[in-house]
Structure formats: structure tokens, C-alpha cells
Design a protein around this motif. Structure first.
Motif, PDB file in Angstrom:
ATOM      1  N   LYS A  95       0.894  -1.346   0.056  1.00 45.47           N
ATOM      2  CA  LYS A  95       0.053   0.141  -0.049  1.00 45.47           C
ATOM      3  C   LYS A  95       0.730   1.348   0.137  1.00 45.47           C
ATOM      4  O   LYS A  95       0.549   2.274  -0.739  1.00 45.47           O
ATOM      5  CB  LYS A  95      -1.086  -0.078   1.430  1.00 45.47           C
ATOM      6  N   ARG A  96       1.736   1.157   0.960  1.00 45.87           N
ATOM      7  CA  ARG A  96       2.811   2.552   0.777  1.00 45.87           C
ATOM      8  C   ARG A  96       3.525   2.693  -0.036  1.00 45.87           C
ATOM      9  O   ARG A  96       3.709   3.924  -0.796  1.00 45.87           O
ATOM     10  CB  ARG A  96       3.627   2.489   2.145  1.00 45.87           C
ATOM     11  N   ASN A  97       4.074   1.526  -0.905  1.00 42.91           N
ATOM     12  CA  ASN A  97       4.805   1.786  -2.245  1.00 42.91           C
ATOM     13  C   ASN A  97       3.848   2.405  -3.423  1.00 42.91           C
ATOM     14  O   ASN A  97       4.310   3.159  -4.221  1.00 42.91           O
ATOM     15  CB  ASN A  97       5.346   0.383  -2.482  1.00 42.91           C
ATOM     16  N   ARG A  98       2.620   1.941  -3.279  1.00 42.26           N
ATOM     17  CA  ARG A  98       1.660   2.308  -4.389  1.00 42.26           C
ATOM     18  C   ARG A  98       1.560   3.900  -4.147  1.00 42.26           C
ATOM     19  O   ARG A  98       1.555   4.649  -5.152  1.00 42.26           O
ATOM     20  CB  ARG A  98       0.397   1.913  -4.413  1.00 42.26           C
ATOM     21  N   GLU A  99       1.321   4.170  -2.938  1.00 45.83           N
ATOM     22  CA  GLU A  99       1.146   5.635  -2.702  1.00 45.83           C
ATOM     23  C   GLU A  99       2.395   6.546  -2.964  1.00 45.83           C
ATOM     24  O   GLU A  99       2.256   7.644  -3.633  1.00 45.83           O
ATOM     25  CB  GLU A  99       0.712   5.837  -1.169  1.00 45.83           C
ATOM     26  N   ARG A 100       3.591   5.829  -2.656  1.00 44.50           N
ATOM     27  CA  ARG A 100       4.654   6.745  -2.994  1.00 44.50           C
ATOM     28  C   ARG A 100       5.135   6.693  -4.327  1.00 44.50           C
ATOM     29  O   ARG A 100       5.469   7.998  -4.821  1.00 44.50           O
ATOM     30  CB  ARG A 100       5.921   6.270  -2.044  1.00 44.50           C
ATOM     31  N   ARG A 101       4.634   5.679  -4.981  1.00 45.78           N
ATOM     32  CA  ARG A 101       5.009   5.784  -6.605  1.00 45.78           C
ATOM     33  C   ARG A 101       4.142   6.890  -7.269  1.00 45.78           C
ATOM     34  O   ARG A 101       4.530   7.620  -8.166  1.00 45.78           O
ATOM     35  CB  ARG A 101       4.898   4.467  -7.392  1.00 45.78           C
ATOM     36  N   GLU A 102       2.830   6.995  -6.774  1.00 47.63           N
ATOM     37  CA  GLU A 102       1.773   7.939  -7.233  1.00 47.63           C
ATOM     38  C   GLU A 102       2.378   9.208  -7.062  1.00 47.63           C
ATOM     39  O   GLU A 102       2.310  10.269  -8.050  1.00 47.63           O
ATOM     40  CB  GLU A 102       0.538   7.605  -6.620  1.00 47.63           C
ATOM     41  N   VAL A 103       2.869   9.491  -5.765  1.00 48.23           N
ATOM     42  CA  VAL A 103       3.602  10.836  -5.549  1.00 48.23           C
ATOM     43  C   VAL A 103       4.538  11.301  -6.329  1.00 48.23           C
ATOM     44  O   VAL A 103       4.960  12.453  -6.848  1.00 48.23           O
ATOM     45  CB  VAL A 103       3.694  10.998  -4.032  1.00 48.23           C
ATOM     46  N   LEU A 104       5.705  10.187  -6.434  1.00 56.24           N
ATOM     47  CA  LEU A 104       6.738  10.532  -7.221  1.00 56.24           C
ATOM     48  C   LEU A 104       6.497  10.811  -8.733  1.00 56.24           C
ATOM     49  O   LEU A 104       7.063  11.571  -9.291  1.00 56.24           O
ATOM     50  CB  LEU A 104       7.839   9.201  -7.070  1.00 56.24           C
ATOM     51  N   ALA A 105       5.352   9.837  -9.147  1.00 57.80           N
ATOM     52  CA  ALA A 105       5.050  10.229 -10.555  1.00 57.80           C
ATOM     53  C   ALA A 105       4.314  11.571 -10.854  1.00 57.80           C
ATOM     54  O   ALA A 105       4.615  12.345 -11.844  1.00 57.80           O
ATOM     55  CB  ALA A 105       3.947   9.179 -11.056  1.00 57.80           C
ATOM     56  N   ALA A 106       3.525  11.972  -9.904  1.00 56.93           N
ATOM     57  CA  ALA A 106       3.119  13.244  -9.958  1.00 56.93           C
ATOM     58  C   ALA A 106       3.977  14.527  -9.877  1.00 56.93           C
ATOM     59  O   ALA A 106       3.945  15.217 -10.707  1.00 56.93           O
ATOM     60  CB  ALA A 106       1.875  13.528  -8.660  1.00 56.93           C
ATOM     61  N   VAL A 107       5.188  14.488  -8.945  1.00 50.95           N
ATOM     62  CA  VAL A 107       6.024  15.424  -8.837  1.00 50.95           C
ATOM     63  C   VAL A 107       6.937  15.283 -10.165  1.00 50.95           C
ATOM     64  O   VAL A 107       7.453  16.255 -10.683  1.00 50.95           O
ATOM     65  CB  VAL A 107       6.884  14.811  -7.728  1.00 50.95           C
ATOM     66  N   GLY A 108       7.009  14.146 -10.691  1.00 52.79           N
ATOM     67  CA  GLY A 108       7.981  13.958 -11.964  1.00 52.79           C
ATOM     68  C   GLY A 108       7.003  14.719 -13.152  1.00 52.79           C
ATOM     69  O   GLY A 108       7.723  15.307 -14.046  1.00 52.79           O
ATOM     70  N   GLU A 109       5.790  14.354 -13.199  1.00 55.67           N
ATOM     71  CA  GLU A 109       4.979  15.189 -14.055  1.00 55.67           C
ATOM     72  C   GLU A 109       5.162  16.575 -14.041  1.00 55.67           C
ATOM     73  O   GLU A 109       4.905  17.438 -14.972  1.00 55.67           O
ATOM     74  CB  GLU A 109       3.500  14.781 -13.977  1.00 55.67           C
ATOM     75  N   LEU A 110       4.823  17.304 -12.691  1.00 60.34           N
ATOM     76  CA  LEU A 110       4.944  18.689 -12.525  1.00 60.34           C
ATOM     77  C   LEU A 110       6.429  19.251 -12.721  1.00 60.34           C
ATOM     78  O   LEU A 110       6.415  20.242 -13.536  1.00 60.34           O
ATOM     79  CB  LEU A 110       4.819  18.997 -11.291  1.00 60.34           C
ATOM     80  N   GLU A 111       7.370  18.496 -12.866  1.00 64.74           N
ATOM     81  CA  GLU A 111       8.712  18.889 -13.088  1.00 64.74           C
ATOM     82  C   GLU A 111       8.888  18.830 -14.633  1.00 64.74           C
ATOM     83  O   GLU A 111       9.567  19.862 -15.210  1.00 64.74           O
ATOM     84  CB  GLU A 111       9.825  18.043 -12.400  1.00 64.74           C
ATOM     85  N   LYS A 112       8.178  17.984 -15.301  1.00 67.18           N
ATOM     86  CA  LYS A 112       8.251  18.094 -16.617  1.00 67.18           C
ATOM     87  C   LYS A 112       7.318  19.214 -17.438  1.00 67.18           C
ATOM     88  O   LYS A 112       7.866  19.922 -18.458  1.00 67.18           O
ATOM     89  CB  LYS A 112       7.550  16.750 -17.326  1.00 67.18           C
ATOM     90  N   LYS A 113       6.571  19.544 -16.775  1.00 69.13           N
ATOM     91  CA  LYS A 113       5.693  20.755 -17.074  1.00 69.13           C
ATOM     92  C   LYS A 113       6.243  22.004 -16.779  1.00 69.13           C
ATOM     93  O   LYS A 113       6.200  22.722 -17.607  1.00 69.13           O
ATOM     94  CB  LYS A 113       4.027  20.731 -16.632  1.00 69.13           C
ATOM     95  N   GLU A 114       7.310  22.159 -15.735  1.00 65.10           N
ATOM     96  CA  GLU A 114       7.850  23.453 -15.385  1.00 65.10           C
ATOM     97  C   GLU A 114       8.939  23.678 -16.440  1.00 65.10           C
ATOM     98  O   GLU A 114       9.300  24.873 -16.693  1.00 65.10           O
ATOM     99  CB  GLU A 114       8.339  23.346 -14.086  1.00 65.10           C
ATOM    100  N   GLU A 115       9.355  22.517 -17.254  1.00 71.51           N
ATOM    101  CA  GLU A 115      10.537  22.502 -18.246  1.00 71.51           C
ATOM    102  C   GLU A 115      10.091  23.405 -19.247  1.00 71.51           C
ATOM    103  O   GLU A 115       9.778  23.786 -19.993  1.00 71.51           O
ATOM    104  CB  GLU A 115      11.290  21.461 -18.284  1.00 71.51           C
TER     105      GLU A 115
END
Length: 115
Positions: A95-115
Motif C-alpha cells: 500500500k505504501r509503495n503504491r502511494e509513494r510511486r503515485e506521489v513520485l510520478a505526480a512530482v515528475g509530471e510537475l517537473e516536466k511541465k515546469e521545464e
């Protein structure tokens, strides 16, 4: 309270002049440690990758844990946990891995949009 110390007892000091020979002042060598014999060694797991299969199970190492910074780790004492503890840990870690991967994926998408 009486003391057994008598101030007239001579104080002895080691005679360093007699022990300055090269053999006695050389550092003591540590014994060379040998590998354990096959019967007493910790059991290992043999991994044969010559079959061409891309899937390898390493269940004996335990689950992979996704840390909050995206790094991964494992539970160090997985091999000594009881079956109940392993099932509980798998449930929580999954459960914790799923949540953390979702957060990391969202942060990665935000970083891509900011570039």
C-alpha cells in the motif's frame, strides 16, 4: 577503615630497557582468516540465468521498499520474520509503495511541465 597499602612498599616499574629488542617491539601479526567450509557456511541461492528467461524471483530477499525520495531498499531481517510478520509487512509495504510511486510520478509530471 584500614588500608592494606603500606607506603614503605617499593613501587615497581617495568624495565623497558630489557624489552627493546626488535622482535618484541614489532607489531603482532593478525591471523589470516579462512573461509568457512561448505558444511558450516551460510546457505546461498544459486541463480541460473543461462535459460534466457527475463524473470528472476528473489523472494528470499523480501519486498522492495520505495522510499519517499524514490530510492529503494529492503528489510534487512526479512529472513528471520515469522510468516505472520511477512504477510503483514507485505500488505503495509504494498500500500505504501503504491502511494509513494503515485506521489513520485505526480512530482515528475510537475517537473516536466515546469521545464
Amino acid at each position: 577503615m584500614s588500608s592494606n597499602f603500606n607506603s614503605s612498599d617499593p613501587v615497581t616499574t617495568p624495565n623497558t630497557a630489557a624489552t627493546d629488542s626488535p622482535q618484541e617491539t614489532a607489531p603482532q601479526q593478525k591471523p589470516i582468516l579462512a573461509l568457512p567450509d561448505k558444511e558450516t557456511a551460510t546457505p546461498t541461492h544459486e541463480l541460473n540465468v543461462s535459460t534466457g528467461s527475463a524473470n528472476v524471483k528473489l523472494d528470499h530477499l523480501g519486498p522492495i521498499i520505495v522510499n519517499t525520495d524514490g530510492t529503494i531498499s529492503r528489510i534487512a531481517n526479512w529472513d528471520i520474520l515469522s510468516e505472520f510478520e511477512k504477510r503483514s509487512a507485505l500488505r503495509v509495504i504494498g500500500k505504501r509503495n503504491r502511494e509513494r510511486r503515485e506521489v513520485l510520478a505526480a512530482v515528475g509530471e510537475l517537473e516536466k511541465k515546469e521545464e
